[in-house]
Design a protein around this motif. Sequence first.
Motif, PDB file in Angstrom:
ATOM      1  N   ASP A  23      -7.836  -7.512  15.215  1.00  0.00           N
ATOM      2  CA  ASP A  23      -7.128  -6.609  14.299  1.00  0.00           C
ATOM      3  C   ASP A  23      -5.693  -7.059  14.047  1.00  0.00           C
ATOM      4  O   ASP A  23      -4.885  -6.283  13.526  1.00  0.00           O
ATOM      5  CB  ASP A  23      -7.102  -5.195  14.898  1.00  0.00           C
ATOM      6  CG  ASP A  23      -8.375  -4.451  14.554  1.00  0.00           C
ATOM      7  OD1 ASP A  23      -9.167  -4.991  13.740  1.00  0.00           O
ATOM      8  OD2 ASP A  23      -8.584  -3.359  15.120  1.00  0.00           O
ATOM      9  N   GLU A  24      -5.383  -8.276  14.457  1.00  0.00           N
ATOM     10  CA  GLU A  24      -4.002  -8.770  14.307  1.00  0.00           C
ATOM     11  C   GLU A  24      -3.988 -10.131  13.606  1.00  0.00           C
ATOM     12  O   GLU A  24      -5.021 -10.791  13.482  1.00  0.00           O
ATOM     13  CB  GLU A  24      -3.355  -8.930  15.689  1.00  0.00           C
ATOM     14  CG  GLU A  24      -3.168  -7.623  16.438  1.00  0.00           C
ATOM     15  CD  GLU A  24      -2.597  -7.845  17.838  1.00  0.00           C
ATOM     16  OE1 GLU A  24      -1.806  -7.018  18.272  1.00  0.00           O
ATOM     17  OE2 GLU A  24      -2.942  -8.869  18.491  1.00  0.00           O
TER      18      GLU A  24
ATOM     19  N   SER B 173       0.877  -1.180   0.000  1.00  0.00           N
ATOM     20  CA  SER B 173       0.000   0.000   0.000  1.00  0.00           C
ATOM     21  C   SER B 173       0.913   1.228   0.000  1.00  0.00           C
ATOM     22  O   SER B 173       2.124   1.120   0.278  1.00  0.00           O
ATOM     23  CB  SER B 173      -0.866   0.004   1.263  1.00  0.00           C
ATOM     24  OG  SER B 173      -0.014   0.128   2.400  1.00  0.00           O
TER      25      SER B 173
ATOM     26  N   LYS C 169      -2.977  -5.918  11.391  1.00  0.00           N
ATOM     27  CA  LYS C 169      -3.524  -6.327  10.085  1.00  0.00           C
ATOM     28  C   LYS C 169      -2.896  -5.518   8.944  1.00  0.00           C
ATOM     29  O   LYS C 169      -2.844  -5.978   7.805  1.00  0.00           O
ATOM     30  CB  LYS C 169      -5.040  -6.262  10.069  1.00  0.00           C
ATOM     31  CG  LYS C 169      -5.689  -4.890  10.178  1.00  0.00           C
ATOM     32  CD  LYS C 169      -7.199  -5.068  10.036  1.00  0.00           C
ATOM     33  CE  LYS C 169      -7.980  -3.792   9.857  1.00  0.00           C
ATOM     34  NZ  LYS C 169      -7.687  -2.637  10.651  1.00  0.00           N
ATOM     35  N   ASP C 170      -2.356  -4.334   9.285  1.00  0.00           N
ATOM     36  CA  ASP C 170      -1.663  -3.520   8.267  1.00  0.00           C
ATOM     37  C   ASP C 170      -0.368  -4.179   7.776  1.00  0.00           C
ATOM     38  O   ASP C 170       0.235  -3.722   6.805  1.00  0.00           O
ATOM     39  CB  ASP C 170      -1.260  -2.151   8.848  1.00  0.00           C
ATOM     40  CG  ASP C 170      -2.460  -1.354   9.248  1.00  0.00           C
ATOM     41  OD1 ASP C 170      -3.573  -1.747   8.850  1.00  0.00           O
ATOM     42  OD2 ASP C 170      -2.287  -0.346   9.962  1.00  0.00           O
TER      43      ASP C 170
ATOM     44  N   GLU D  61       1.029   3.508   2.179  1.00  0.00           N
ATOM     45  CA  GLU D  61       1.553   3.686   3.543  1.00  0.00           C
ATOM     46  C   GLU D  61       2.763   2.755   3.751  1.00  0.00           C
ATOM     47  O   GLU D  61       3.786   3.170   4.307  1.00  0.00           O
ATOM     48  CB  GLU D  61       0.493   3.345   4.608  1.00  0.00           C
ATOM     49  CG  GLU D  61      -0.650   4.333   4.719  1.00  0.00           C
ATOM     50  CD  GLU D  61      -1.608   4.256   3.536  1.00  0.00           C
ATOM     51  OE1 GLU D  61      -1.848   3.135   3.017  1.00  0.00           O
ATOM     52  OE2 GLU D  61      -2.093   5.313   3.095  1.00  0.00           O
ATOM     53  N   GLN D  62       2.635   1.519   3.314  1.00  0.00           N
ATOM     54  CA  GLN D  62       3.751   0.576   3.471  1.00  0.00           C
ATOM     55  C   GLN D  62       4.961   1.035   2.665  1.00  0.00           C
ATOM     56  O   GLN D  62       6.098   0.985   3.141  1.00  0.00           O
ATOM     57  CB  GLN D  62       3.316  -0.838   3.032  1.00  0.00           C
ATOM     58  CG  GLN D  62       2.349  -1.497   3.998  1.00  0.00           C
ATOM     59  CD  GLN D  62       1.732  -2.771   3.441  1.00  0.00           C
ATOM     60  OE1 GLN D  62       1.577  -2.921   2.233  1.00  0.00           O
ATOM     61  NE2 GLN D  62       1.384  -3.689   4.321  1.00  0.00           N
TER      62      GLN D  62
ATOM     63  N   LYS E  55       6.606   3.885   4.403  1.00  0.00           N
ATOM     64  CA  LYS E  55       7.263   3.501   5.662  1.00  0.00           C
ATOM     65  C   LYS E  55       8.589   2.778   5.403  1.00  0.00           C
ATOM     66  O   LYS E  55       9.579   3.038   6.082  1.00  0.00           O
ATOM     67  CB  LYS E  55       6.327   2.590   6.477  1.00  0.00           C
ATOM     68  CG  LYS E  55       6.952   2.135   7.782  1.00  0.00           C
ATOM     69  CD  LYS E  55       5.985   1.388   8.660  1.00  0.00           C
ATOM     70  CE  LYS E  55       6.673   1.011   9.984  1.00  0.00           C
ATOM     71  NZ  LYS E  55       5.863   0.095  10.779  1.00  0.00           N
TER      72      LYS E  55
END
Length: 380
Positions: free
Chosen positions: A146-147, A103, A221-222, A105-106, A109
């Motif tokens: 969420d993980e 993504s 999860k991200d 964001e990834q 980062k």
Amino acid sequence: MDFELTQEQKDIQTAAREFAEGEFQPETAREFDQKHEFPRAIYHKAAKLGFIGSYFEEKHGGQGLDLFDNVLIEEAFCRVDSTLGSAMFAALFGSDLIMEFGSEEQKMKYLPKTARGEWLSSGAFTEPAHGSDVTFMDTVAVKDGDEYVINGGKTMITNATIADYAVVLCQTNPEAKHKGQSLFIVESGTPGFDCNELHGKMGIRATTLGEYSFSDVRVPKDALLGTENRGFYHFMEFIDVGRINVAAQSVGMALGAFERALKYSKERKQFGRSLSSFQVIQHKLADMALDIESAKLLVYKAAWFASRGKIIPKLACMAKTIATANAIRVISEAMQIFGGYGYLADYDIERFYRDIRISSIYEGTTEIQKNVVARILLQE
Ligand SMILES: Cc1cc2nc3c(=O)[nH]c(=O)nc-3n(C[C@H](O)[C@H](O)[C@H](O)COP(=O)(O)OP(=O)(O)OC[C@H]3O[C@@H](n4cnc5c(N)ncnc54)[C@H](O)[C@@H]3O)c2cc1C
């Protein structure tokens, strides 16, 4: 069709060669080979000049170059030195997957820090029970709120001991086999994520090798990279590019060994004549040049298509098969021309000979490349 490199491509090639000639001195290479150590300072310099992740977009810290440009850099680096040259590209397995499937964001980062040489990545696919066959992974990732919770282990991972983050292929739906795999980014230091160094590597010793263990490793999860349950397909697409990269490095190593052997054959005298005056040696040199030129054409063709967004698996596998086999043969012949001196650790050829051997094993063995080529031929 144009077989001439553009001026920009020639400039990239020259810049890469000049950098390598300045930094990859034989005594430096021998030192890292003996210490089994990653050459961080040289890597930082290469990053500063834009050679690391040069194909990342500029907003992600790269130079916006394409795969073909990178192939020229890889060839130029490995031509000057097999050990240090190949080490410059070995910390990018994880980041290349992020570039391809991450993504925004990834990418923001991980990629800029990787391109600056601050972060190293690894790609963790191989497991003790699953090497060539990655259609099923024993490493599992189970969703929990969420993980995801990861358990399992990976082995023979390049730079595992020094990587700041790993991209890991896990089974997210074991019943679905390869249709139930996903990729995750796991950062070093995450609780339960441990690493052991593996010792006794034959070549490419300016990189390290290690195994990972995952014991209830929780990632957000991200950390999922790409689409859930598409991990196998993402990996297959990525590895075709990896195969072109290994092929390009092999061409570079073959060229480096050939040039050294050519020079030596003119200087070394036996029976009152230079080695190069013997027809047997001349034929060896001609065969080596034939091997290099034919491999190079195939590698450039595969890279040319890939840099235009057309990754052709059959071509990538053909390029890797030919480039690695030819390079192994060329370097072996170079050692023959050097005679006993070629066998001694004081000379480059002995290192090139050890370094090239892995090329027909990792990123898919030669047998697997031929399986892919045959499968495609039978489907066509
Ligand atoms: C120095 C080094 C660095 C590595 N770096 C990484 C890394 O960064 N990340 C990573 O995930 N892995 C890495 N690997 C692992 C590497 O990718 C595997 O070793 C390789 O894929 C082969 O798997 P294997 O060793 O389990 O051999 P196996 O799969 O057990 O194969 C053994 C032999 O059987 C042959 N064979 C297997 N299946 C078939 C078939 N269907 N048809 C015909 N022949 C077959 C193979 O070609 C080979 O000759 C590295 C390995 C080394 C040595």
